[in-house]
Design a protein around this motif. Structure first.
Motif, PDB file in Angstrom:
ATOM      1  N   VAL A   1      46.600 -18.947  28.553  1.00 18.66           N
ATOM      2  CA  VAL A   1      48.055 -18.866  28.389  1.00 18.66           C
ATOM      3  C   VAL A   1      48.461 -17.728  27.473  1.00 18.66           C
ATOM      4  O   VAL A   1      49.650 -17.371  27.416  1.00 18.66           O
ATOM      5  CB  VAL A   1      48.618 -20.207  27.850  1.00 18.66           C
ATOM      6  CG1 VAL A   1      48.395 -21.318  28.872  1.00 18.66           C
ATOM      7  CG2 VAL A   1      47.992 -20.577  26.507  1.00 18.66           C
TER       8      VAL A   1
ATOM      9  N   ILE B   1      53.694 -26.979  27.558  1.00 19.72           N
ATOM     10  CA  ILE B   1      53.328 -27.016  28.966  1.00 19.72           C
ATOM     11  C   ILE B   1      53.912 -28.256  29.628  1.00 19.72           C
ATOM     12  O   ILE B   1      54.017 -29.313  29.005  1.00 19.72           O
ATOM     13  CB  ILE B   1      51.788 -26.983  29.137  1.00 19.72           C
ATOM     14  CG1 ILE B   1      51.397 -26.867  30.602  1.00 19.72           C
ATOM     15  CG2 ILE B   1      51.134 -28.172  28.465  1.00 19.72           C
ATOM     16  CD1 ILE B   1      49.919 -26.586  30.819  1.00 19.72           C
ATOM     17  N   ARG B   2      54.337 -28.109  30.906  1.00 22.46           N
ATOM     18  CA  ARG B   2      54.812 -29.253  31.681  1.00 22.46           C
ATOM     19  C   ARG B   2      54.688 -28.929  33.168  1.00 22.46           C
ATOM     20  O   ARG B   2      54.504 -27.766  33.557  1.00 22.46           O
ATOM     21  CB  ARG B   2      56.262 -29.585  31.336  1.00 22.46           C
ATOM     22  CG  ARG B   2      57.278 -28.559  31.812  1.00 22.46           C
ATOM     23  CD  ARG B   2      58.689 -29.017  31.557  1.00 22.46           C
ATOM     24  NE  ARG B   2      59.676 -28.024  31.983  1.00 22.46           N
ATOM     25  CZ  ARG B   2      60.998 -28.197  31.891  1.00 22.46           C
ATOM     26  NH1 ARG B   2      61.482 -29.330  31.400  1.00 22.46           N
ATOM     27  NH2 ARG B   2      61.829 -27.244  32.277  1.00 22.46           N
TER      28      ARG B   2
ATOM     29  N   LEU C   1      54.136 -25.309  37.590  1.00 25.10           N
ATOM     30  CA  LEU C   1      53.678 -25.500  36.213  1.00 25.10           C
ATOM     31  C   LEU C   1      54.364 -24.464  35.345  1.00 25.10           C
ATOM     32  O   LEU C   1      54.373 -23.262  35.664  1.00 25.10           O
ATOM     33  CB  LEU C   1      52.171 -25.363  36.110  1.00 25.10           C
ATOM     34  CG  LEU C   1      51.589 -25.616  34.698  1.00 25.10           C
ATOM     35  CD1 LEU C   1      50.311 -26.430  34.778  1.00 25.10           C
ATOM     36  CD2 LEU C   1      51.305 -24.291  33.973  1.00 25.10           C
ATOM     37  N   GLU C   2      54.940 -24.943  34.240  1.00 24.39           N
ATOM     38  CA  GLU C   2      55.603 -24.062  33.296  1.00 24.39           C
ATOM     39  C   GLU C   2      54.895 -24.126  31.949  1.00 24.39           C
ATOM     40  O   GLU C   2      54.463 -25.196  31.525  1.00 24.39           O
ATOM     41  CB  GLU C   2      57.070 -24.473  33.097  1.00 24.39           C
ATOM     42  CG  GLU C   2      57.933 -24.300  34.328  1.00 24.39           C
ATOM     43  CD  GLU C   2      59.375 -24.688  34.062  1.00 24.39           C
ATOM     44  OE1 GLU C   2      60.244 -24.240  34.829  1.00 24.39           O
ATOM     45  OE2 GLU C   2      59.637 -25.445  33.102  1.00 24.39           O
ATOM     46  N   TYR C   3      54.794 -22.981  31.309  1.00 23.25           N
ATOM     47  CA  TYR C   3      54.291 -22.984  29.939  1.00 23.25           C
ATOM     48  C   TYR C   3      54.995 -21.902  29.140  1.00 23.25           C
ATOM     49  O   TYR C   3      55.474 -20.899  29.686  1.00 23.25           O
ATOM     50  CB  TYR C   3      52.778 -22.808  29.882  1.00 23.25           C
ATOM     51  CG  TYR C   3      52.228 -21.515  30.430  1.00 23.25           C
ATOM     52  CD1 TYR C   3      52.060 -20.400  29.607  1.00 23.25           C
ATOM     53  CD2 TYR C   3      51.832 -21.406  31.765  1.00 23.25           C
ATOM     54  CE1 TYR C   3      51.527 -19.220  30.087  1.00 23.25           C
ATOM     55  CE2 TYR C   3      51.305 -20.228  32.262  1.00 23.25           C
ATOM     56  CZ  TYR C   3      51.148 -19.140  31.427  1.00 23.25           C
ATOM     57  OH  TYR C   3      50.631 -17.964  31.901  1.00 23.25           O
TER      58      TYR C   3
ATOM     59  N   TRP D   1      57.641 -32.018  28.097  1.00 28.51           N
ATOM     60  CA  TRP D   1      56.784 -30.999  27.530  1.00 28.51           C
ATOM     61  C   TRP D   1      55.702 -31.618  26.630  1.00 28.51           C
ATOM     62  O   TRP D   1      55.981 -32.525  25.851  1.00 28.51           O
ATOM     63  CB  TRP D   1      57.580 -30.011  26.672  1.00 28.51           C
ATOM     64  CG  TRP D   1      58.507 -29.112  27.436  1.00 28.51           C
ATOM     65  CD1 TRP D   1      59.842 -29.310  27.650  1.00 28.51           C
ATOM     66  CD2 TRP D   1      58.163 -27.885  28.070  1.00 28.51           C
ATOM     67  NE1 TRP D   1      60.376 -28.283  28.378  1.00 28.51           N
ATOM     68  CE2 TRP D   1      59.358 -27.378  28.657  1.00 28.51           C
ATOM     69  CE3 TRP D   1      56.997 -27.146  28.213  1.00 28.51           C
ATOM     70  CZ2 TRP D   1      59.406 -26.179  29.361  1.00 28.51           C
ATOM     71  CZ3 TRP D   1      57.032 -25.953  28.919  1.00 28.51           C
ATOM     72  CH2 TRP D   1      58.215 -25.475  29.493  1.00 28.51           C
TER      73      TRP D   1
END
Length: 911
Positions: free
Chosen positions: A877, A892-893, A841-843, A812
Motif C-alpha cells: 500500500v 482499508i475497506r 477495495l479502497e485504501y 474502515w
C-alpha cells in the motif's frame, strides 16, 4: 547483580559428602579441551559428591569392564554375572532339568533322540529365517560391547533390582552432581551494577574498571569454583545426551545386601565410550569457506557432517563462544529461535513437547538456570495449510517458502533480542531447493541479522551459498546442523529392537527393515486424552493426533533437538575453558576484548547493509521474482500479526496498531478442567534431564519439584485456574476456505452510513486465533490451553492462523505504522467467497497532513495483489523510498459486494 547460585540454600559454606568429608577439586586446567587420562576407582565411600575428577570432566568415571563400585557401609565384591543368572535358572528351570534327566534314561533314550532330532530340524528352519527369527525370544544373551543384556527379548534395565535411594547414589557416583556455594554472597554489591547506565552502552559491555571489587565477576575464588562447577555440569549434560542412545554405561548392577543398602555395579570402558560420543556429535569447526565454494565441495571435505553434529567455521565458533561468555558475564538471557517448515516444527502427528525445539529447551533450560542465564526458546512456525491445489502444495513444500509470511516482519514476530537462529527446513534438507528458495532464505537471514539493536544471531542452517556469502562478505557466524545418526545403532530386526535404548528404536533402519522405521505405530507416539477421574472433555477425543504425509516422528525430532543441544554445550564448554585459561594468567574479571559484543554487532550489521548484488545476489532477486523492493534486503522490517506463536505476543498483536475500538476476539471457549498427560517414562528409558540435573538429595521436596517441572517432554501440565489460555487441535487450525466462511458468518451487519471522512468502523473481529496473549513458542508458555471444541486436548502446538476479519458494513479498518524508515508498508490479506464483478477495495495512506486514496476494482485488485508463495496475498500500500516519514496511518475497506465479501488482515508490515 546477584551471582549464579542455584540450589545454594541447600548447602553450607563448605560442601560435604554424605560421610562428612569436605570436597577437594582436582580440576586440571592444563588438560586440553577437557580430555583427561587420569582414571580412578569409584565408590560412594570415597566418592566426591560435589566435584568430578579429571576423568569425569569428559566422560563417565570408568576403569575397565571388571571394575566393581560399591554403595553402602560394607565392602562386597559383586558376584559374577553368570552366577547371578545360574541361581535364577536353578530356581525356574528345576522341572525342566528333572524332565531331561528322565528322558536320558536307557528306557526312553531312543525316543528322546528322535525328539531331539526333530527339535534340531525345527531350530534350523527358525534360524535360517530373516529378521523375524525367534532366537532372541528363547535364549539368554549377553552383548559385552554395549553392556546390553537381553533376557526374553527385553533390554537390560540396570536399576531393576535397586531402590530409588541406591539408584540416586549410583548416578551421583558416576556422573557427579551440582553442589555449589558462594561463600562471599553476603558481601556482594546490593545495588545493580550490570546496567545500561553503568556500562555506558546498551550492550551491557561493562569495562573491567567498572566491576565492583566485591562483584562475583571480579572474585577469583568464586569465579574459579564457578568455572569448575560449570564445566562439570556441561560435561554431565553431554554425557546424558549420549546415554539417551547408548545407556548409562552400567552393567551387573546388584543390590547385594538389602539390610545395609549395599549395591555393586560395573562400568564400561571410558576411552571407548568417549570416542563414540565424540564421533556421534562431532562438529567440524575447520571448514574454510574461503576455499570451499560450493555445497558439493563441502561434502567432499566433510562427507559425514550431516550424519554427525554438523559444520561451522573456527571464526563462527569463536563468535558463538563470545555470545555465551557475554550472557555469563552479564547474567543476560540467551535467546534461541527455531523455525522452518511445518514438519520441522513437529506438526502432523507429534505433541508440541516432542518437537526439536521443546527437546532442546527442556534439557538446557535447567542447566542455564544453574549458570544464572535464562534460556529463552521460541519455536515460531505454522501448521500446514489446507484448501490448496496439488501444485500449490508442491510449491509450498520447496524450502524457504513457509517462512516468508513472518520474514517480512522479522524483528517483531521472531524478536529483536535473538542470539541464535535455527533454520530447520525439512524440505530443504531433502534437496528441495531452487533459486527462489535461496532468495527467500537470504531475505530471512538478513532480516534476522538486522533485527536487533543489541543482539546478533548465530545462524544454524539454511542454504550453503547464502551462508557462505554472508560469512565471507559480512563476517556473519554460520553453520549447518547434522543429525548425529552416525552414532545410532541400527534396527536390524524387529525381534532384536528391544535391545536398543528406547530413543534409538526404529530410528535408523537397514533397507530390509525400513518398513519398521516408516511404520506409523513406531514413528509416532501420541494420545489426546488421559482419564484422570476429573472433568470429562466437552468434545469426544481422538485416540491420537492425526498423522499427515511427510511428517517426521518424535524420535527424529528428539535426536535433532539433542544434536542442537550438544553443539550449544560444546561451545559453552569451550567458552568456560577459555574463560578459565585467560583469567588464570590475566586475573578477574575477564578482559573486555574477550566478551564485549558492541563492536562485534555493529561491524556485522554495517556490512550486511553494505552488501552489493555482486557480493550476495540472492535476496536482490526477489524484486524480479516477487516484486519486493531491493531495499528490503538492507532495511529492518517490523510487523504485527494475529498468527501464533510469535515473540512478545501482547506487544506484537495486530490489535496494538488498530485504532478501531472494541475489536473482539472470537474463540470456541476454553476447557477449564485440569489437563494432565500421565504418560510416564517408558520402562528402562534413560532420562537425560535427570542426569543433567542431579542434585544432592532426591528426597528434597524442592528438587523433586524442579525435576518434575523440567521433565516437560513427558508431562504437559496446566493450572486449572488459568483463564487466559488456548490450545487447539491441528485439524482445527488448518481450516479450509469453506470453514473460514462459516466462521466469519457470525459477524453482524452494521448500519450503512455515508463517510465524508475516514472513521474507524465497528464490528471487526479477531478469528481463528488463541484467546489471550501468551503464545510465545516456548514449552513453558501458559497462554495456549485447550479449546472446548478441540478433539485432542493434549496436542500442545501453539500454531494458529488468526486475523482481523470484517465485511463491507463494518467500514474502515485503521492501522498505524510507527517508525517507518525506508518507505514501505504492506498488508497480508485473506479472502472468503468468490469476488463479484462489483467488488471494490479502497485504501488510504495518511502521511502527516497528506492523504492518498486508492481504489481497486476486481481486475485491478487481482493485478496488484501478489501471491509470492501459496497462502499469502501481499498488498503493498506504500512504496516510496524517498518518503521516510516516521509514522503512517493505513485505512482499508471493501465495497460493492454487500456482506458476501469477507476479508481478513493477518499481517501488517512496514520498514
Amino acid at each position: 547483580m546477584d551471582p549464579p547460585e542455584e540450589d545454594f540454600d541447600n548447602f553450607e559454606p563448605e560442601v560435604y559428602d554424605d560421610f562428612d568429608r569436605p570436597y577437594s577439586s582436582n580440576y586440571d586446567n592444563n588438560s586440553r579441551n577437557g580430555y583427561y587420562s587420569t582414571q580412578r576407582k569409584i565408590s560412594l565411600n570415597d566418592a566426591d559428591d560435589n566435584h568430578l575428577d579429571e576423568a569425569e570432566l569428559e566422560g563417565l568415571v570408568m576403569t575397565n569392564n571388571t571394575t566393581t563400585s560399591r554403595v553402602g557401609s560394607k565392602s562386597k565384591t559383586a558376584a559374577p554375572l553368570y552366577l547371578h543368572y545360574t541361581k535364577q535358572l536353578r530356581q525356574k528351570c528345576a522341572p525342566v532339568i528333572a524332565l531331561l534327566s528322565l528322558a536320558w534314561t536307557p528306557r526312553y533314550r531312543t525316543t528322546s533322540c528322535i525328539a531331539l532330532l526333530f527339535i534340531a530340524f525345527l531350530s534350523s528352519v527358525i534360524l535360517t529365517s530373516d529378521e523375524e527369527n525367534a532366537w532372541h525370544n528363547s535364549l539368554l544373551s549377553h552383548t559385552s560391547s554395549k553392556s546390553t543384556f537381553v533376557y526374553k527379548n527385553t533390554k537390560y534395565d540396570p536399576f531393576a533390582s535397586v531402590n530409588s535411594n541406591q539408584r540416586h547414589y549410583i548416578l551421583k557416583s558416576i556422573y557427579g552432581f551440582w553442589g555449589f556455594f558462594d561463600g562471599g554472597a553476603d558481601d556482594r554489591p546490593k545495588e545493580p551494577y550490570m546496567t545500561v547506565e553503568n556500562a555506558g552502552n546498551p550492550f551491557l559491555d561493562l569495562t573491567e574498571s567498572k566491576f565492583p571489587e566485591e562483584s562475583w565477576q571480579a572474585d577469583a575464588v568464586y569465579a574459579n569454583h564457578f568455572q569448575d562447577a560449570g564445566a562439570k555440569l556441561v560435561v554431565r549434560a553431554k554425557e546424558a545426551i549420549y546415554a539417551t542412545y547408548h545407556g548409562y554405561g552400567l552393567k551387573n548392577v546388584q543390590a547385594t545386601d538389602e539390610a545395609d543398602d549395599t549395591v555393586t555395579w560395573e562400568l564400561e570402558n571410558i576411552d571407548e565410550r568417549l570416542q563414540e560420543r565424540i564421533n556421534m556429535f562431532m562438529v567440524s569447526q575447520e571448514v574454510d569457506l574461503g576455499s570451499i565454494t560450493s555445497a558439493e565441495a563441502l561434502d567432499e571435505i566433510a562427507p559425514s557432517w550431516k550424519e554427525k553434529g554438523g559444520w561451522t567455521t573456527s571464526r563462527s565458533w569463536d563468535g558463538l563462544k563470545r555470545r555465551l561468555l557475554h550472557a555469563l558475564m552479564t547474567n543476560s538471557p540467551f535467546t534461541v529461535v527455531v523455525t522452518g517448515s511445518w514438519q520441522s516444527m513437529g506438526y502432523g502427528g507429534n505433541h508440541g513437547h516432542q518437537s526439536m525445539a521443546a527437546t532442546m529447551e527442556s534439557l538446557l533450560g535447567p542447566l542455564f538456570d544453574k549458570l544464572n542465564v535464562q534460556l529463552v526458546v521460541r519455536a515460531i512456525g505454522l501448521p500446514p495449510l489446507t484448501g490448496l491445489n496439488s501444485q500449490e502444495e508442491n510449491d509450498l513444500m520447496v524450502g524457504g517458502r513457509s517462512t516468508l509470511i513472518h520474514s517480512l516482519g522479522w524483528s517483531s514476530i521472531y524478536g529483536s533480542d535473538v542470539d541464535m537462529v535455527v533454520w530447520d527446513d525439512y524440505n530443504l534438507e531433502n534437496g528441495q531447493s531452487d533459486e527462489t528458495a535461496k532468495a527467500l532464505f537470504d531475505l530471512f537471514a538478513r532480516q534476522a541479522l538486522l533485527a536487533g539493536d543489541t543482539s546478533l544471531p548465530f545462524l544454524w542452517g539454511g542454504d550453503f551459498d547464502v551462508l557462505r556469502n554472508l560469512h565471507e562478505s559480512a563476517d556473519v557466524d554460520v553453520g549447518q546442523l547434522g543429525n548425529a545418526m552416525a552414532g545410532v545403532d541400527e534396527t536390524d530386526s524387529e525381534s532384536a529392537v528391544s535391545s536398543l535404548e528406547w530413543a534409538a528404536q526404529y530410528l535408523k533402519c537397514s533397507s530390509k527393515t525400513q518398513r519398521y522405521c516408516d511404520g506409523e505405530s513406531y514413528k509416532f507416539d501420541s494420545h489426546c486424552w488421559v482419564d484422570h477421574g476429573g472433568n470429562a472433555p466437552p468434545t469426544p477425543q481422538l485416540d491420537h493426533i492425526p498423522v499427515l504425509p511427510t511428517a517426521i516422528g518424535w524420535r527424529m525430532h528428539q535426536i535433532k533437538g539433542y544434536t542442537l543441544s550438544y553443539n550449544i554445550l560444546a561451545a559453552l564448554d569451550d567458552a568456560i575453558d577459555f574463560w578459565a585459561e585467560k583469567t588464570i594468567f590475566e586475573g578477574h574479571p575477564l578482559a573486555d576484548e574477550n566478551w564485549h559484543m558492541g563492536e562485534y554487532i555493529t561491524n556485522v550489521q554495517d556490512k550486511v547493509k553494505a552488501l552489493t548484488e555482486s557480493d550476495a545476489p540472492h535476496c536482490f532477486q526477489l524484486e524480479e521474482l516477487m516484486k519486493l523492493p531491493k531495499r528490503l534486503c538492507k532495511s529492518r522490517m517490523k510487523g504485527r500479526t494475529e498468527h501464533t506463536p510469535r515473540a512478545n505476543p501482547a506487544d506484537t498483536s495486530l490489535r496494538t496498531v488498530i485504532t478501531n475500538s472494541d475489536v473482539s476476539v472470537e474463540s470456541d471457549g476454553l476447557y477449564e478442567g485440569y489437563l494432565s498427560d500421565d504418560a510416564m517414562i517408558h520402562s528402562g528409558e534413560v532420562n537425560p534431564i535427570e542426569i543433567a540435573n542431579l542434585g544432592k538429595d532426591p528426597s528434597n521436596a524442592k528438587e523433586r519439584h524442579l525435576l518434575q517441572k523440567r521433565w516437560l517432554r513427558q508431562r504437559v501440565m496446566r493450572r486449572a485456574d488459568d483463564k487466559s489460555s488456548g490450545r487447539v487441535l491441528l485439524s482445527s487450525m488448518i481450516r479450509s476456505t469453506n470453514q473460514r466462511t462459516t466462521a466469519i458468518g457470525d459477524i453482524k451487519s452494521q448500519p450503512q452510513r455515508r463517510l465524508d471522512k475516514i472513521e474507524p468502523g465497528d464490528g471487526w473481529k479477531v478469528l481463528h486465533t488463541f484467546p489471550g496473549d501468551k503464545c510465545d513458542g516456548s514449552i513453558l508458555s501458559t497462554g495456549c490451553g485447550a479449546l472446548k471444541s478441540s478433539e485432542c486436548l493434549l496436542e500442545g502446538h501453539q500454531g494458529s492462523r488468526g486475523g482481523v476479519w470484517g465485511i463491507e458494513s463494518v467500514g474502515w479498518l485503521v492501522l498505524k505504522a510507527s517508525g517507518v524508515e525506508s518507505g514501505f508498508v504492506a498488508l497480508n490479506l485473506e479472502l472468503c467467497n468468490t469476488l463479484p464483478d462489483s467488488f471494490v477495495l479502497e485504501y488510504a495512506i495518511e502521511n502527516g497532513e497528506t492523504r492518498t486514496m486508492s481504489t481497486l476494482n476486481k481486475e485491478q485488485f487481482a493485478e496488484k495483489v501478489q501471491m509470492p508463495v501459496p497462502g499469502m496475498r501481499l498488498l503493498t500500500v506504500f512504496d516510496d523510498e524517498k518518503n521516510t516519514k516516521s509514522d503512517l496511518v493505513v485505512s482499508i475497506r471493501v465495497k460493492g459486494c454487500n456482506d458476501d465479501c469477507q476479508f481478513g488482515v493477518t499481517h501488517f508490515y512496514w520498514s
